[in-house]
Scaffold this motif. Structure first.
Motif, short mmCIF file in Angstrom:
data_model
loop_
_atom_site.label_atom_id
_atom_site.label_comp_id
_atom_site.label_asym_id
_atom_site.label_seq_id
_atom_site.Cartn_x
_atom_site.Cartn_y
_atom_site.Cartn_z
N VAL A 1 4.29 2.55 12.61
CA VAL A 1 3.33 2.81 11.44
C VAL A 1 2.13 3.69 11.63
O VAL A 1 1.70 4.53 10.80
N ASP A 2 1.69 3.26 12.85
CA ASP A 2 0.58 4.19 13.41
C ASP A 2 0.89 5.72 13.33
O ASP A 2 0.17 6.41 12.79
N ASP A 3 1.92 5.95 14.05
CA ASP A 3 2.49 7.52 14.04
C ASP A 3 2.58 8.16 12.61
O ASP A 3 2.20 9.24 12.19
N TRP A 4 3.55 7.54 11.81
CA TRP A 4 3.72 8.23 10.57
C TRP A 4 2.69 8.02 9.34
O TRP A 4 2.62 8.71 8.59
N ALA B 1 0.77 -1.29 -0.02
CA ALA B 1 -0.03 -0.03 0.02
C ALA B 1 0.95 1.12 0.12
O ALA B 1 0.50 2.18 -0.65
N CYS B 2 1.95 1.31 0.65
CA CYS B 2 2.97 2.33 0.80
C CYS B 2 3.52 2.49 -0.87
O CYS B 2 3.62 3.49 -1.21
N ARG B 3 3.76 1.53 -1.22
CA ARG B 3 4.24 1.54 -2.81
C ARG B 3 3.32 2.15 -3.55
O ARG B 3 3.52 3.11 -4.38
N THR B 4 2.13 1.72 -3.54
CA THR B 4 0.92 2.32 -4.41
C THR B 4 0.98 3.98 -4.13
O THR B 4 0.94 4.52 -5.18
N VAL B 5 0.87 4.59 -2.87
CA VAL B 5 0.85 5.81 -2.81
C VAL B 5 2.19 6.62 -3.52
O VAL B 5 2.10 7.51 -4.08
N LEU B 6 3.40 5.86 -3.29
CA LEU B 6 4.57 6.40 -3.95
C LEU B 6 4.51 6.60 -5.42
O LEU B 6 5.02 7.70 -6.12
N TRP C 1 13.20 15.39 -1.43
CA TRP C 1 13.44 14.19 -1.91
C TRP C 1 15.00 13.75 -1.97
O TRP C 1 15.33 12.74 -1.61
N GLU C 2 15.78 14.83 -2.35
CA GLU C 2 17.20 14.56 -2.32
C GLU C 2 17.66 14.04 -0.95
O GLU C 2 18.63 13.21 -0.79
N ALA C 3 17.11 14.74 0.16
CA ALA C 3 17.57 14.51 1.34
C ALA C 3 16.97 12.84 1.79
O ALA C 3 17.83 12.20 2.35
N ALA C 4 15.79 12.61 1.20
CA ALA C 4 15.40 11.01 1.32
C ALA C 4 16.46 10.44 0.67
O ALA C 4 16.59 9.17 1.17
N GLU C 5 16.68 10.50 -0.52
CA GLU C 5 17.74 9.60 -1.42
C GLU C 5 18.96 9.39 -0.30
O GLU C 5 19.41 8.18 -0.43
N GLN C 6 19.42 10.52 0.21
CA GLN C 6 20.82 10.60 0.65
C GLN C 6 20.71 9.66 2.13
O GLN C 6 21.69 9.24 2.81
N THR C 7 19.38 9.43 2.65
CA THR C 7 19.40 8.89 3.79
C THR C 7 18.59 7.50 3.77
O THR C 7 17.93 7.17 4.73
N LEU D 1 9.09 6.51 4.60
CA LEU D 1 9.57 6.21 6.01
C LEU D 1 8.93 5.02 6.44
O LEU D 1 9.63 3.96 6.90
N VAL D 2 7.66 4.83 6.41
CA VAL D 2 6.84 3.65 6.56
C VAL D 2 7.14 2.43 6.00
O VAL D 2 7.62 1.40 6.31
N GLY D 3 7.20 2.38 4.57
CA GLY D 3 7.62 1.51 3.72
C GLY D 3 9.01 1.05 3.67
O GLY D 3 9.23 -0.34 3.45
N ARG D 4 9.80 1.90 3.76
CA ARG D 4 11.26 1.53 3.83
C ARG D 4 11.62 0.87 5.14
O ARG D 4 12.63 -0.14 5.24
#
Length: 283
Positions: free
Chosen positions: A117-120, A16-21, A155-161, A104-107
């Motif tokens: 998962v609840d929080d994010w 489901a996370c992948r679907t959103v992304l 998203w660059e910050a997401a890629e780096q982390t 963050l949840v899916g990865r």
């Protein structure tokens, strides 16, 4: 681009996370994020991370994404055009924030308890709501999301982390979103001074939610550090120096940061040193 379908009942949280992304069209992404949060809350999704997250989320054809140094200056909101540019920039940040929370949840969700998962997913639903109300405000002003260029610094910050859950928590909520707490009150004041009280009210609503979001990041960062026997302040500083280019720059909204649990002992010494590697993304 064709939008992905909504998360289906009876699937897994990972899928489901992948679907959103992979949902590109803005309205489709908002609806998919809301469906994801609702289906998880109602127990329709299995706590299983069986789908790989994409390297990059799907994006609509507009806005055009430019390097930060090519972005036009938007001024301080004194003109109607300046206010539209400001709100468009904020809408793009919130649109990106949907993907950041879901990724963050899916990865990384497999590394944490179910409460993570609840929080994010609550955060993801908030970000979807923030984007929707900003886009609605843009349309009321005769514009819309995608009418102006934007940049992809978040998203660059997401890629780096992407390989380190603690680094993601340290940089995205505890640096980038915390920066929003620093600058938003002054932005609200400027909008009010120029008579745009409707936009100011929207930003105040978002601001109060973002204090909670930074607090969520702080709570899970502390929890993960405790689980790994790490000192939170020292480890956060090390991650900032490793991943954040350009340094942390005052002034800081110490009151809002402290409400979120991000106390000055984390960031003042790093800011004073002028060290860091990642370019700040201002709201």
């Amino acid at each position: 681009m064709r939008a992905a379908t909504s998360p289906s009942r009876g699937g897994t949280i990972g899928a489901a996370c992948r679907t959103v992304l992979l949902s590109a069209e803005p309205h489709a992404k908002v609806m998919a994020a809301r469906a994801l949060a609702r289906d998880w809350r109602l127990g329709r999704l299995e706590h299983s991370f069986d789908a790989a997250m994409p390297d990059r989320p799907a994006r609509p054809d507009r806005p055009e994404l430019l390097p930060p140094n090519r972005m036009p200056k938007r001024g301080r909101g004194g003109s109607a055009e300046g206010r539209t540019a400001l709100l468009h920039s904020l809408a793009h940040i919130e649109f990106s924030a949907i993907d950041l929370a879901v990724d963050l949840v899916g990865r990384f969700g497999v590394q944490f308890p179910r409460a993570f998962v609840d929080d994010w997913l609550r955060v993801a639903a908030d970000e979807a709501m923030h984007f929707a109300i900003l886009d609605r405000r843009l349309r009321a002003l005769g514009s819309h999301y995608g009418a102006l260029p934007a940049h992809d610094g978040l998203w660059e910050a997401a890629e780096q982390t992407a390989g380190d859950a603690l680094a993601r928590l340290a940089i995205v909520p505890l640096v980038l979103e915390a920066r929003g707490l620093d600058v938003t009150p002054q932005t609200i004041e400027r909008l009010q001074a120029h008579g745009d009280h409707a936009s100011a009210r929207l930003l105040h609503r978002i601001y109060t939610d973002e204090i909670v979001h930074v607090g969520t990041g702080m709570r899970w960062f502390d929890s993960a550090c405790a689980a790994q026997g790490l000192a939170p302040v020292a480890h956060w500083r090390g991650l900032v120096l490793q991943y954040f280019r350009g340094g942390l720059k005052p002034p800081f909204n110490d009151s809002a940061r402290s409400q979120a649990g991000l106390t000055p002992d984390f960031y003042l010494d790093v800011a004073a040193s002028g060290n860091g590697r990642h370019t700040a993304v201002n709201r």
